[in-house]
Design a protein around this motif. Structure first.
Motif, PDB file in Angstrom:
ATOM      1  N   THR A  66      42.737 -16.012 -33.232  1.00 36.35           N
ATOM      2  CA  THR A  66      41.975 -15.608 -32.039  1.00 36.35           C
ATOM      3  C   THR A  66      40.617 -15.054 -32.430  1.00 36.35           C
ATOM      4  N   ALA A  67      40.599 -14.177 -33.438  1.00 33.43           N
ATOM      5  CA  ALA A  67      39.333 -13.605 -33.891  1.00 33.43           C
ATOM      6  C   ALA A  67      38.433 -14.687 -34.475  1.00 33.43           C
ATOM      7  N   GLU A  68      38.968 -15.482 -35.368  1.00 35.61           N
ATOM      8  CA  GLU A  68      38.185 -16.526 -36.033  1.00 35.61           C
ATOM      9  C   GLU A  68      37.603 -17.526 -35.035  1.00 35.61           C
ATOM     10  N   ASP A  69      38.449 -18.067 -34.174  1.00 34.08           N
ATOM     11  CA  ASP A  69      38.006 -19.142 -33.283  1.00 34.08           C
ATOM     12  C   ASP A  69      37.082 -18.643 -32.179  1.00 34.08           C
ATOM     13  N   SER A  70      37.264 -17.393 -31.740  1.00 34.99           N
ATOM     14  CA  SER A  70      36.344 -16.852 -30.742  1.00 34.99           C
ATOM     15  C   SER A  70      34.939 -16.743 -31.331  1.00 34.99           C
ATOM     16  N   ALA A  71      34.843 -16.338 -32.587  1.00 36.76           N
ATOM     17  CA  ALA A  71      33.545 -16.208 -33.249  1.00 36.76           C
ATOM     18  C   ALA A  71      32.896 -17.570 -33.459  1.00 36.76           C
ATOM     19  N   ILE A  72      33.685 -18.548 -33.890  1.00 33.15           N
ATOM     20  CA  ILE A  72      33.155 -19.900 -34.075  1.00 33.15           C
ATOM     21  C   ILE A  72      32.612 -20.435 -32.754  1.00 33.15           C
ATOM     22  N   ILE A  74      31.645 -18.838 -29.943  1.00 29.96           N
ATOM     23  CA  ILE A  74      30.423 -18.147 -29.498  1.00 29.96           C
ATOM     24  C   ILE A  74      29.234 -18.622 -30.322  1.00 29.96           C
ATOM     25  N   GLY A  75      29.416 -18.722 -31.630  1.00 32.33           N
ATOM     26  CA  GLY A  75      28.339 -19.190 -32.492  1.00 32.33           C
ATOM     27  C   GLY A  75      27.896 -20.605 -32.148  1.00 32.33           C
ATOM     28  N   GLU A  76      28.856 -21.501 -31.918  1.00 34.81           N
ATOM     29  CA  GLU A  76      28.522 -22.880 -31.571  1.00 34.81           C
ATOM     30  C   GLU A  76      27.788 -22.947 -30.228  1.00 34.81           C
ATOM     31  N   ALA A  77      28.197 -22.117 -29.281  1.00 36.52           N
ATOM     32  CA  ALA A  77      27.543 -22.107 -27.972  1.00 36.52           C
ATOM     33  C   ALA A  77      26.097 -21.627 -28.093  1.00 36.52           C
ATOM     34  N   ILE A  78      25.875 -20.593 -28.893  1.00 38.00           N
ATOM     35  CA  ILE A  78      24.508 -20.100 -29.102  1.00 38.00           C
ATOM     36  C   ILE A  78      23.658 -21.172 -29.781  1.00 38.00           C
ATOM     37  N   SER A  79      24.206 -21.831 -30.802  1.00 38.64           N
ATOM     38  CA  SER A  79      23.477 -22.888 -31.489  1.00 38.64           C
ATOM     39  C   SER A  79      23.126 -24.028 -30.536  1.00 38.64           C
ATOM     40  N   LYS A  80      24.084 -24.411 -29.702  1.00 35.62           N
ATOM     41  CA  LYS A  80      23.850 -25.486 -28.730  1.00 35.62           C
ATOM     42  C   LYS A  80      22.772 -25.087 -27.722  1.00 35.62           C
ATOM     43  N   ALA A  81      22.812 -23.836 -27.256  1.00 36.82           N
ATOM     44  CA  ALA A  81      21.825 -23.368 -26.282  1.00 36.82           C
ATOM     45  C   ALA A  81      20.424 -23.302 -26.887  1.00 36.82           C
ATOM     46  N   LEU A  82      20.328 -23.082 -28.193  1.00 35.65           N
ATOM     47  CA  LEU A  82      19.031 -23.029 -28.864  1.00 35.65           C
ATOM     48  C   LEU A  82      18.388 -24.404 -28.999  1.00 35.65           C
ATOM     49  N   GLY A  83      19.185 -25.453 -28.948  1.00 34.01           N
ATOM     50  CA  GLY A  83      18.643 -26.804 -29.069  1.00 34.01           C
ATOM     51  C   GLY A  83      17.925 -26.997 -30.393  1.00 34.01           C
ATOM     52  N   ASP A  84      16.672 -27.502 -30.341  1.00 34.63           N
ATOM     53  CA  ASP A  84      15.925 -27.721 -31.585  1.00 34.63           C
ATOM     54  C   ASP A  84      15.219 -26.452 -32.065  1.00 34.63           C
ATOM     55  N   LYS A  85      15.406 -25.356 -31.334  1.00 32.92           N
ATOM     56  CA  LYS A  85      14.875 -24.040 -31.702  1.00 32.92           C
ATOM     57  C   LYS A  85      13.353 -23.948 -31.594  1.00 32.92           C
ATOM     58  N   PHE A 138      32.519 -12.125 -38.429  1.00 31.81           N
ATOM     59  CA  PHE A 138      31.095 -12.382 -38.648  1.00 31.81           C
ATOM     60  C   PHE A 138      30.867 -13.599 -39.542  1.00 31.81           C
ATOM     61  N   HIS A 139      31.767 -13.838 -40.488  1.00 30.63           N
ATOM     62  CA  HIS A 139      31.673 -15.049 -41.307  1.00 30.63           C
ATOM     63  C   HIS A 139      31.835 -16.281 -40.421  1.00 30.63           C
ATOM     64  N   SER A 140      32.798 -16.264 -39.523  1.00 30.27           N
ATOM     65  CA  SER A 140      33.047 -17.385 -38.623  1.00 30.27           C
ATOM     66  C   SER A 140      31.906 -17.562 -37.634  1.00 30.27           C
ATOM     67  N   PHE A 141      31.348 -16.454 -37.151  1.00 32.37           N
ATOM     68  CA  PHE A 141      30.197 -16.518 -36.253  1.00 32.37           C
ATOM     69  C   PHE A 141      28.995 -17.153 -36.963  1.00 32.37           C
ATOM     70  N   ALA A 142      28.744 -16.745 -38.215  1.00 28.33           N
ATOM     71  CA  ALA A 142      27.642 -17.315 -38.985  1.00 28.33           C
ATOM     72  C   ALA A 142      27.827 -18.818 -39.161  1.00 28.33           C
ATOM     73  N   ASP A 143      29.051 -19.234 -39.434  1.00 24.88           N
ATOM     74  CA  ASP A 143      29.339 -20.659 -39.574  1.00 24.88           C
ATOM     75  C   ASP A 143      29.065 -21.403 -38.271  1.00 24.88           C
ATOM     76  N   GLY A 144      29.576 -20.870 -37.165  1.00 24.18           N
ATOM     77  CA  GLY A 144      29.430 -21.544 -35.882  1.00 24.18           C
ATOM     78  C   GLY A 144      27.995 -21.614 -35.406  1.00 24.18           C
ATOM     79  N   ALA A 196      17.767 -26.923 -39.405  1.00 28.67           N
ATOM     80  CA  ALA A 196      19.081 -27.561 -39.372  1.00 28.67           C
ATOM     81  C   ALA A 196      19.870 -27.042 -38.193  1.00 28.67           C
ATOM     82  N   SER A 197      20.721 -27.884 -37.670  1.00 29.90           N
ATOM     83  CA  SER A 197      21.524 -27.485 -36.499  1.00 29.90           C
ATOM     84  C   SER A 197      22.974 -27.287 -36.895  1.00 29.90           C
TER      85      SER A 197
END
Length: 197
Positions: A66-72, A74-85, A138-144, A196-197
């Motif tokens: 639960t902890a790991e996947d929630s962080a991944i 959230i991280g993936e959603a933020i990355s997706k929302a940033l687009g090409d940054k 935080f490791h999982s969030f950084a990855d995502g 990189a995305s």
């Protein structure tokens, strides 16, 4: 509005998350782990990123997935929302004092996930949450998110304050990094012409 939604379903967790990078810090969080909910709410409120998160995890096993996947997610959603940054500040940093505790967080939305973690807890649990899972979160969030993330506890005694200081510091650093810099005129903040995305 820079928004994104992620659905992440495995045999261990079912997750839906929506983020709005240009929000007001509104949150609606349910992971099944009360203390983790509290920390993600702090992340939302202090970053001004709206987070709507629903997690159904295998808590009958333990809290790890639960902890790991929630962080991944959230991280993936933020990355997706940033687009090409394009046009973002890219970098953020914050000192986060909370009573006797002081933490420092610095991050780069580089697309290159990396965590440097210099913090420790003296309790095994906060509420019902295993404190060993904070580093992993935080490791999982950084990855995502594809973020280079440096977290340092400068000093602290109260374990609740340590966790909250780190989440709030990460939030404030994120708030800086995702902001649009009007001087960049929409340019990608890299001499390579892409992140990189």
């Amino acid at each position: 509005m820079r928004t994104a939604s992620i659905e992440r379903n495995t045999k261990e967790t079912e997750i839906s998350v929506t983020v709005n990078l240009d929000g007001t810090g509104a949150y609606n969080v349910s992971t099944g782990i009360g203390f983790l909910d509290h920390m993600i709410e702090q992340l939302s409120r202090h970053s001004l990123i709206d987070i709507d998160l629903r997690v159904k995890g295998d808590l009958h096993v333990d809290q790890h997935h639960t902890a790991e996947d929630s962080a991944i997610a959230i991280g993936e959603a933020i990355s997706k929302a940033l687009g090409d940054k394009a046009g973002i500040m890219r970098y953020g940093n914050a000192y986060s004092p909370m009573d006797e505790t002081l933490s420092r967080v610095a991050l780069d939305l580089s697309g290159r996930p990396y965590l440097v973690w210099q913090a420790a807890f003296t309790q095994e649990k906060l509420g019902e949450m295993d404190t060993e899972l904070f580093k992993h979160w935080f490791h999982s969030f950084a990855d995502g998110a594809g973020v280079t993330l440096h977290i340092s506890l400068i000093h602290g005694e109260n374990n609740h304050h340590i966790a909250e200081s780190i989440f709030k510091g990460t939030a404030r650093a994120l708030r800086q990094a995702v902001e649009i810099d009007p001087r960049k005129n929409g340019a990608i903040p890299s001499t390579k012409g892409m992140l990189a995305s």
